[in-house]
Scaffold this active site. Structure first.
Site, mmCIF file in Angstrom:
data_model
loop_
_atom_site.group_PDB
_atom_site.id
_atom_site.type_symbol
_atom_site.label_atom_id
_atom_site.label_comp_id
_atom_site.label_asym_id
_atom_site.label_seq_id
_atom_site.Cartn_x
_atom_site.Cartn_y
_atom_site.Cartn_z
ATOM 1 N N LYS A 22 0.732 -1.455 -0.018
ATOM 2 C CA LYS A 22 0.019 -0.033 -0.014
ATOM 3 C C LYS A 22 0.714 1.215 0.049
ATOM 4 O O LYS A 22 0.662 2.243 -0.949
ATOM 5 C CB LYS A 22 -0.856 -0.035 1.220
ATOM 6 C CG LYS A 22 -1.752 1.342 1.697
ATOM 7 C CD LYS A 22 -2.450 1.274 2.548
ATOM 8 C CE LYS A 22 -1.742 1.549 3.998
ATOM 9 N NZ LYS A 22 -1.650 3.058 4.258
ATOM 10 N N ASN A 23 1.805 1.323 0.947
ATOM 11 C CA ASN A 23 2.616 2.428 1.120
ATOM 12 C C ASN A 23 3.582 2.640 -0.172
ATOM 13 O O ASN A 23 4.346 3.648 -0.193
ATOM 14 C CB ASN A 23 3.168 2.433 2.591
ATOM 15 C CG ASN A 23 2.154 2.690 3.418
ATOM 16 O OD1 ASN A 23 0.926 2.837 3.159
ATOM 17 N ND2 ASN A 23 2.629 2.460 4.635
ATOM 18 N N CYS A 117 -4.869 12.095 13.024
ATOM 19 C CA CYS A 117 -5.612 10.791 12.865
ATOM 20 C C CYS A 117 -5.394 10.212 14.354
ATOM 21 O O CYS A 117 -4.851 10.951 15.145
ATOM 22 C CB CYS A 117 -5.135 9.914 11.974
ATOM 23 S SG CYS A 117 -3.441 9.268 12.179
ATOM 24 N N ARG A 122 0.434 14.166 13.048
ATOM 25 C CA ARG A 122 0.735 13.846 11.838
ATOM 26 C C ARG A 122 0.900 15.100 11.014
ATOM 27 O O ARG A 122 0.188 15.656 10.007
ATOM 28 C CB ARG A 122 -0.122 13.318 10.951
ATOM 29 C CG ARG A 122 -0.638 11.893 11.787
ATOM 30 C CD ARG A 122 0.436 10.770 11.605
ATOM 31 N NE ARG A 122 1.067 10.182 10.578
ATOM 32 C CZ ARG A 122 0.064 9.366 10.050
ATOM 33 N NH1 ARG A 122 -0.910 8.742 10.493
ATOM 34 N NH2 ARG A 122 0.698 8.748 8.857
ATOM 35 N N ASP A 306 4.594 0.367 12.082
ATOM 36 C CA ASP A 306 3.564 -0.395 11.473
ATOM 37 C C ASP A 306 3.354 -1.953 11.921
ATOM 38 O O ASP A 306 2.335 -2.365 11.711
ATOM 39 C CB ASP A 306 3.469 -0.372 10.104
ATOM 40 C CG ASP A 306 3.228 1.197 9.514
ATOM 41 O OD1 ASP A 306 3.520 1.457 8.284
ATOM 42 O OD2 ASP A 306 2.711 1.941 10.379
ATOM 43 N N ARG A 398 -8.470 -0.554 4.791
ATOM 44 C CA ARG A 398 -7.750 0.374 4.040
ATOM 45 C C ARG A 398 -6.446 -0.092 3.725
ATOM 46 O O ARG A 398 -5.781 0.306 2.796
ATOM 47 C CB ARG A 398 -7.426 1.682 5.220
ATOM 48 C CG ARG A 398 -8.724 2.371 5.602
ATOM 49 C CD ARG A 398 -8.161 3.529 6.314
ATOM 50 N NE ARG A 398 -7.372 4.353 5.663
ATOM 51 C CZ ARG A 398 -6.814 5.591 5.971
ATOM 52 N NH1 ARG A 398 -7.308 6.123 7.298
ATOM 53 N NH2 ARG A 398 -5.876 6.268 5.188
HETATM 54 C C1 EPZ Z 1 4.240 6.849 6.615
HETATM 55 O O1 EPZ Z 1 3.578 7.843 7.176
HETATM 56 C C2 EPZ Z 1 3.317 5.691 6.236
HETATM 57 N N1 EPZ Z 1 2.147 6.068 5.522
HETATM 58 C C3 EPZ Z 1 2.692 5.100 7.487
HETATM 59 O O2 EPZ Z 1 1.848 4.097 7.582
HETATM 60 C C4 EPZ Z 1 3.954 4.771 8.617
HETATM 61 O O3 EPZ Z 1 3.562 4.682 9.756
HETATM 62 C C5 EPZ Z 1 4.880 6.006 8.892
HETATM 63 O O4 EPZ Z 1 5.377 6.269 7.243
HETATM 64 C C6 EPZ Z 1 6.176 5.643 9.403
HETATM 65 O O5 EPZ Z 1 6.741 4.603 8.914
HETATM 66 C C7 EPZ Z 1 2.327 6.150 4.212
HETATM 67 O O6 EPZ Z 1 3.465 5.948 3.675
HETATM 68 C C8 EPZ Z 1 1.176 6.400 3.130
HETATM 69 P P1 EPZ Z 1 6.257 9.997 8.610
HETATM 70 P P2 EPZ Z 1 3.993 9.390 7.232
HETATM 71 O O7 EPZ Z 1 6.059 11.448 7.954
HETATM 72 O O8 EPZ Z 1 4.856 9.509 6.054
HETATM 73 C C9 EPZ Z 1 6.768 13.638 12.044
HETATM 74 C C10 EPZ Z 1 0.233 2.859 7.565
HETATM 75 O O9 EPZ Z 1 -0.360 1.883 8.602
HETATM 76 N N2 EPZ Z 1 6.536 14.417 10.896
HETATM 77 O O10 EPZ Z 1 7.237 9.203 8.448
HETATM 78 O O11 EPZ Z 1 2.693 10.387 7.351
HETATM 79 C C11 EPZ Z 1 5.514 12.668 12.343
HETATM 80 O O12 EPZ Z 1 4.637 13.255 13.294
HETATM 81 C C12 EPZ Z 1 0.477 4.021 8.007
HETATM 82 O O13 EPZ Z 1 0.096 2.253 6.721
HETATM 83 C C13 EPZ Z 1 6.746 15.716 11.259
HETATM 84 O O14 EPZ Z 1 7.179 16.292 12.336
HETATM 85 O O15 EPZ Z 1 4.863 9.271 8.417
HETATM 86 C C14 EPZ Z 1 6.191 11.344 12.711
HETATM 87 O O16 EPZ Z 1 6.280 11.510 14.119
HETATM 88 C C15 EPZ Z 1 0.434 4.770 9.370
HETATM 89 N N3 EPZ Z 1 6.781 16.710 10.014
HETATM 90 C C16 EPZ Z 1 7.220 11.300 12.305
HETATM 91 O O17 EPZ Z 1 7.696 12.421 11.748
HETATM 92 C C17 EPZ Z 1 6.192 16.395 9.150
HETATM 93 O O18 EPZ Z 1 6.217 17.220 8.015
HETATM 94 C C18 EPZ Z 1 7.280 10.089 11.115
HETATM 95 O O19 EPZ Z 1 6.323 10.472 10.232
HETATM 96 C C19 EPZ Z 1 6.291 14.957 8.766
HETATM 97 C C20 EPZ Z 1 6.463 14.027 9.766
#
Ligand code: EPZ
Length: 420
Positions: A22-23, A117, A122, A306, A398
């Site tokens: 998915k990702n 969420c 996020r 995850d 999802r």
């Molecule tokens: C991706 O989310 C995945 N989703 C998530 O999978 C996964 O849990 C996550 O990466 C971590 O591996 C997709 O790829 C569609 P991040 P993402 O930006 O990119 C902080 C699932 O179950 N952050 O890597 O949204 C954030 O708050 C989903 O399939 C900022 O502070 O996660 C978090 O603490 C759930 N500012 C950390 O970084 C930003 O601009 C990692 O988030 C962006 C992120």
């Protein structure tokens, strides 16, 4: 809302085929916005988030058709808007991934700010900061991100937190920027690598993907793609944990064992016998109860967040005490309250949950809250005595394709019931 009922106590055995990741599918579908040429993606799983992505792209004027055997064809030559509306973005945060491609292709983008969420705030501040450093004019007004750039310019972007979709947004934008972009502290997830490989097949000049420094030489334009997405390591891990929890023997096929080292290591620590083929993994628990394991989530190649909920469920019935630390998201323990309803002995202290394994859980009605927590509740239901009913399974749909059929193939007593 649809529910899934499980009757626990069955030992899982057999073979299950893993679907596309998915990702990786989500960013690669968005990458079709970068070109006027036709694109085709194979191995696309039938998931709510994929349907949402196709709706979003379709209403932007992208021509989309679904072939047989999970193939999706896209043609963005008719792209006629730069708007990603709130109604769709609120149902799928990953919609933010249209921002980089739209800016690069169109010179403008209006994307609804994805709200938080269940698992955390996020924010997308790093996405916006990186694009601004590439010369985009970014304003946030009325709940929307308004971005403009005649042509993005290559820049050195340092991400102070590892962000998967942040890396992907900046990577896609950089492929059409003028000059060279270097992304420091980039995410190294296999899904980021798969996106990069797809972009390279379109003619993008990318190197360093899979490391923490990605370099991109901007191009004037990109060709289309005909690409096969990589298998879903989180779906595969979920089925392997189910095998370990039920003492069974399960073989997952269409997987990439090389993307699962941290998870396989923990399953071995839990007492599982693991045999890896080129595109298969067999887990044999030989009827044993798993041993408790300690987990600390981290960006790839560390232990994936995850998979945290799934291992929390494993520890709930394991022999010993397991400590699980969640370092990526601030609120990713909603499944703990639900597992306690089944009789699990665990307590949350800050970003850590301490779990004392119990001999048995007892089935109960449960509520799913987010994608991976929902999967963990199904896993607990597989071992709980009696019936477990998981409500709000749209969360599961999802990210998991035909999950009840796949568990049913492995011998689980599981069925989907219409809304109660
Ligand atoms: C991706 O989310 C995945 N989703 C998530 O999978 C996964 O849990 C996550 O990466 C971590 O591996 C997709 O790829 C569609 P991040 P993402 O930006 O990119 C902080 C699932 O179950 N952050 O890597 O949204 C954030 O708050 C989903 O399939 C900022 O502070 O996660 C978090 O603490 C759930 N500012 C950390 O970084 C930003 O601009 C990692 O988030 C962006 C992120």
């Amino acid at each position: 809302m649809a529910r899934i009922q499980i009757t626990g106590g069955r030992r899982l055995s057999g073979t299950v085929e893993i679907s596309g990741a998915k990702n990786a599918v989500l960013p690669i579908l968005m990458a079709a916005l970068l070109t006027e040429q036709p694109c085709r993606l194979s191995g696309v799983p039938h998931l709510r988030d994929v349907t949402t992505t196709m709706q979003l792209l379709g209403q932007m004027g992208v021509d989309i058709s679904i072939g047989d055997r999970s193939q999706v064809s896209l043609d963005a030559s008719g792209l006629d808007t730069d708007l990603a509306p709130y109604e769709l973005v609120k149902t799928m945060r990953a919609s933010i991934l249209v921002l980089g491609p739209l800016l690069a292709r169109n010179g403008s983008a209006r994307v609804s700010l994805p709200g938080g969420c269940a698992i955390g705030a996020r924010p997308v501040d790093l996405h916006l900061k990186g694009l601004a450093e590439m010369g985009a004019d970014i304003r946030v007004e009325g709940g929307y991100i308004h971005a403009r750039a005649d042509r993005l310019k290559g820049a050195r972007v340092v991400l102070d937190t590892v962000t998967v979709t942040g890396t992907e947004n900046i990577l896609m934008a950089a492929t059409l920027a003028e000059g060279t972009t270097v992304i420091e502290n980039a995410a190294q997830e296999p899904e980021v690598v798969d996106l990069a490989e797809c972009l390279i097949s379109m003619g993008a000049g990318i190197s360093g993907h899979g490391s923490n420094t990605i370099t991109v030489e901007g191009r004037e334009r990109l060709a289309g793609y005909d690409y096969q997405v990589l298998p879903d390591r989180i779906e595969a891990g979920t089925f392997l944990v189910a095998a370990a929890m039920t003492g069974g023997c399960v073989r997952v096929v269409n997987v990439r064992p090389d993307t699962m080292d941290a998870v396989l290591d923990k399953l071995k620590q839990a007492g599982a016998e693991i045999t890896c083929g080129e595109d298969s993994i067999e887990l044999d628990m030989r009827g044993r109860r798993p041993r408790a394991v300690n987990i600390t989530t981290a960006p790839y190649p560390g232990f994936p967040t995850d998979m945290q909920a799934q291992f929390t469920a494993l520890n709930a019935i394991a022999d010993g005490t397991g400590v699980v630390r969640e370092t990526i998201f601030e609120n990713r323990f909603m499944h703990v309250l639900e597992l306690q309803r089944l009789g699990a002995d665990m307590r949350v202290e800050g970003n850590t949950v301490i779990i004392r394994g119990v001999e048995r859980l007892t089935g109960a009605p449960l509520m799913a809250t987010d994608l991976r927590a929902s999967a963990c509740l199904l896993l607990a239901g597989l071992v709980a005595e009696g019936d477990t009913m998981v409500d709000r399974v749209y969360h599961i749909d999802r990210g998991y394709e035909n999950i009840e059929e796949k568990f049913g193939q492995l011998g689980a007593k599981i069925q989907r019931l219409p809304a109660g």
